[in-house]
Design a protein around this motif. Structure first.
Motif, PDB file in Angstrom:
ATOM      1  N   ILE A  48       0.848  -1.180   0.000  1.00  0.00           N
ATOM      2  CA  ILE A  48       0.000   0.000   0.000  1.00  0.00           C
ATOM      3  C   ILE A  48       0.887   1.234   0.000  1.00  0.00           C
ATOM      4  O   ILE A  48       1.883   1.275   0.709  1.00  0.00           O
ATOM      5  CB  ILE A  48      -0.987  -0.027   1.196  1.00  0.00           C
ATOM      6  CG1 ILE A  48      -2.045   1.047   1.074  1.00  0.00           C
ATOM      7  CG2 ILE A  48      -0.269   0.033   2.519  1.00  0.00           C
ATOM      8  CD1 ILE A  48      -3.117   0.718   0.092  1.00  0.00           C
ATOM      9  N   GLN A  49       0.509   2.216  -0.807  1.00  0.00           N
ATOM     10  CA  GLN A  49       1.338   3.403  -0.982  1.00  0.00           C
ATOM     11  C   GLN A  49       0.489   4.660  -0.914  1.00  0.00           C
ATOM     12  O   GLN A  49      -0.604   4.707  -1.474  1.00  0.00           O
ATOM     13  CB  GLN A  49       2.029   3.321  -2.347  1.00  0.00           C
ATOM     14  CG  GLN A  49       2.940   4.464  -2.675  1.00  0.00           C
ATOM     15  CD  GLN A  49       3.743   4.170  -3.908  1.00  0.00           C
ATOM     16  OE1 GLN A  49       4.503   3.213  -3.941  1.00  0.00           O
ATOM     17  NE2 GLN A  49       3.574   4.981  -4.948  1.00  0.00           N
ATOM     18  N   GLY A  50       1.006   5.656  -0.227  1.00  0.00           N
ATOM     19  CA  GLY A  50       0.331   6.934  -0.119  1.00  0.00           C
ATOM     20  C   GLY A  50       0.807   7.660   1.125  1.00  0.00           C
ATOM     21  O   GLY A  50       1.821   7.303   1.721  1.00  0.00           O
ATOM     22  N   ARG A  51       0.049   8.654   1.531  1.00  0.00           N
ATOM     23  CA  ARG A  51       0.382   9.380   2.750  1.00  0.00           C
ATOM     24  C   ARG A  51       0.087   8.496   3.959  1.00  0.00           C
ATOM     25  O   ARG A  51      -0.933   7.801   3.996  1.00  0.00           O
ATOM     26  CB  ARG A  51      -0.411  10.681   2.812  1.00  0.00           C
ATOM     27  CG  ARG A  51       0.060  11.672   1.740  1.00  0.00           C
ATOM     28  CD  ARG A  51      -0.666  13.000   1.722  1.00  0.00           C
ATOM     29  NE  ARG A  51      -1.184  13.416   3.000  1.00  0.00           N
ATOM     30  CZ  ARG A  51      -2.476  13.700   3.235  1.00  0.00           C
ATOM     31  NH1 ARG A  51      -3.366  13.603   2.268  1.00  0.00           N
ATOM     32  NH2 ARG A  51      -2.869  14.077   4.427  1.00  0.00           N
ATOM     33  N   GLU A  52       0.979   8.504   4.927  1.00  0.00           N
ATOM     34  CA  GLU A  52       0.857   7.601   6.079  1.00  0.00           C
ATOM     35  C   GLU A  52      -0.471   7.735   6.829  1.00  0.00           C
ATOM     36  O   GLU A  52      -1.077   6.724   7.188  1.00  0.00           O
ATOM     37  CB  GLU A  52       2.039   7.782   7.027  1.00  0.00           C
ATOM     38  CG  GLU A  52       2.200   6.612   7.948  1.00  0.00           C
ATOM     39  CD  GLU A  52       3.642   6.284   8.236  1.00  0.00           C
ATOM     40  OE1 GLU A  52       3.884   5.142   8.647  1.00  0.00           O
ATOM     41  OE2 GLU A  52       4.518   7.141   8.049  1.00  0.00           O
ATOM     42  N   PRO A  53      -0.987   8.955   7.053  1.00  0.00           N
ATOM     43  CA  PRO A  53      -2.292   9.045   7.742  1.00  0.00           C
ATOM     44  C   PRO A  53      -3.415   8.340   6.978  1.00  0.00           C
ATOM     45  O   PRO A  53      -4.325   7.771   7.583  1.00  0.00           O
ATOM     46  CB  PRO A  53      -2.557  10.551   7.832  1.00  0.00           C
ATOM     47  CG  PRO A  53      -1.212  11.191   7.737  1.00  0.00           C
ATOM     48  CD  PRO A  53      -0.410  10.295   6.838  1.00  0.00           C
ATOM     49  N   MET A  54      -3.352   8.343   5.646  1.00  0.00           N
ATOM     50  CA  MET A  54      -4.377   7.664   4.846  1.00  0.00           C
ATOM     51  C   MET A  54      -4.228   6.150   4.954  1.00  0.00           C
ATOM     52  O   MET A  54      -5.217   5.418   4.965  1.00  0.00           O
ATOM     53  CB  MET A  54      -4.301   8.104   3.379  1.00  0.00           C
ATOM     54  CG  MET A  54      -4.582   9.574   3.150  1.00  0.00           C
ATOM     55  SD  MET A  54      -6.245  10.082   3.646  1.00  0.00           S
ATOM     56  CE  MET A  54      -5.902  10.949   5.158  1.00  0.00           C
ATOM     57  N   ILE A  55      -2.990   5.673   5.053  1.00  0.00           N
ATOM     58  CA  ILE A  55      -2.771   4.236   5.252  1.00  0.00           C
ATOM     59  C   ILE A  55      -3.356   3.804   6.589  1.00  0.00           C
ATOM     60  O   ILE A  55      -3.992   2.757   6.694  1.00  0.00           O
ATOM     61  CB  ILE A  55      -1.268   3.890   5.146  1.00  0.00           C
ATOM     62  CG1 ILE A  55      -0.798   4.120   3.701  1.00  0.00           C
ATOM     63  CG2 ILE A  55      -1.011   2.445   5.580  1.00  0.00           C
ATOM     64  CD1 ILE A  55       0.694   3.981   3.486  1.00  0.00           C
ATOM     65  N   TYR A  56      -3.194   4.633   7.630  1.00  0.00           N
ATOM     66  CA  TYR A  56      -3.788   4.322   8.936  1.00  0.00           C
ATOM     67  C   TYR A  56      -5.309   4.284   8.844  1.00  0.00           C
ATOM     68  O   TYR A  56      -5.951   3.437   9.463  1.00  0.00           O
ATOM     69  CB  TYR A  56      -3.349   5.327   9.991  1.00  0.00           C
ATOM     70  CG  TYR A  56      -1.893   5.214  10.374  1.00  0.00           C
ATOM     71  CD1 TYR A  56      -1.276   3.974  10.558  1.00  0.00           C
ATOM     72  CD2 TYR A  56      -1.118   6.343  10.554  1.00  0.00           C
ATOM     73  CE1 TYR A  56       0.059   3.866  10.899  1.00  0.00           C
ATOM     74  CE2 TYR A  56       0.229   6.245  10.902  1.00  0.00           C
ATOM     75  CZ  TYR A  56       0.796   5.008  11.078  1.00  0.00           C
ATOM     76  OH  TYR A  56       2.122   4.910  11.416  1.00  0.00           O
ATOM     77  N   LYS A  57      -5.902   5.191   8.067  1.00  0.00           N
ATOM     78  CA  LYS A  57      -7.366   5.178   7.893  1.00  0.00           C
ATOM     79  C   LYS A  57      -7.819   3.891   7.198  1.00  0.00           C
ATOM     80  O   LYS A  57      -8.857   3.333   7.541  1.00  0.00           O
ATOM     81  CB  LYS A  57      -7.835   6.401   7.107  1.00  0.00           C
ATOM     82  CG  LYS A  57      -7.830   7.678   7.903  1.00  0.00           C
ATOM     83  CD  LYS A  57      -8.434   8.798   7.085  1.00  0.00           C
ATOM     84  CE  LYS A  57      -8.393  10.088   7.852  1.00  0.00           C
ATOM     85  NZ  LYS A  57      -9.539  10.267   8.715  1.00  0.00           N
ATOM     86  N   LEU A  58      -7.045   3.435   6.214  1.00  0.00           N
ATOM     87  CA  LEU A  58      -7.363   2.169   5.549  1.00  0.00           C
ATOM     88  C   LEU A  58      -7.339   1.032   6.565  1.00  0.00           C
ATOM     89  O   LEU A  58      -8.256   0.203   6.589  1.00  0.00           O
ATOM     90  CB  LEU A  58      -6.370   1.893   4.417  1.00  0.00           C
ATOM     91  CG  LEU A  58      -6.554   0.532   3.764  1.00  0.00           C
ATOM     92  CD1 LEU A  58      -6.986   0.698   2.316  1.00  0.00           C
ATOM     93  CD2 LEU A  58      -5.302  -0.290   3.842  1.00  0.00           C
ATOM     94  N   MET A  59      -6.319   0.996   7.403  1.00  0.00           N
ATOM     95  CA  MET A  59      -6.206  -0.059   8.417  1.00  0.00           C
ATOM     96  C   MET A  59      -7.383  -0.016   9.390  1.00  0.00           C
ATOM     97  O   MET A  59      -7.921  -1.058   9.766  1.00  0.00           O
ATOM     98  CB  MET A  59      -4.883   0.075   9.167  1.00  0.00           C
ATOM     99  CG  MET A  59      -3.659  -0.050   8.279  1.00  0.00           C
ATOM    100  SD  MET A  59      -3.478  -1.660   7.540  1.00  0.00           S
ATOM    101  CE  MET A  59      -2.834  -2.547   8.928  1.00  0.00           C
TER     102      MET A  59
END
Length: 89
Positions: A48-59
């Motif tokens: 998964i690639q992108g801004r870290e806060p968005m990765i946390y939202k995905l999780m």
């Protein structure tokens, strides 16, 4: 904010529960790219690639799905790659 790429291995009830398609829907809505694929050992691997806060939202979104049960994850940061979408392998 710079983009990051993570390789995540999910353990638990992560196959046969719509995990990959839920991840795809969430990733697209959050502007993330990458892929998800089932492994033969019952785990699911995602890059998964992108801004870290968005990765946390995905999780967070994956953890709130009533069918998915994530028991453990292994995560490592890997080099960013040029890509334009999230897809299911």
């Amino acid at each position: 904010m710079a983009e990051v790429r993570k390789r995540i291995v999910f353990y638990g009830r992560v196959q046969g529960v719509g995990f990959r398609y839920t991840a795809k829907r969430l990733a697209q809505s959050l502007g993330l790219t990458g892929w998800a694929k089932n492994e033969y050992d019952g785990t699911l691997v995602m890059e998964i690639q992108g801004r870290e806060p968005m990765i946390y939202k995905l999780m967070e979104g994956l953890n709130h799905n009533m069918f998915i049960t994530i028991e453990w994850i292994d995560t490592e940061e890997i080099p960013v790659e040029p890509e334009s979408c999230f897809y299911v392998r």
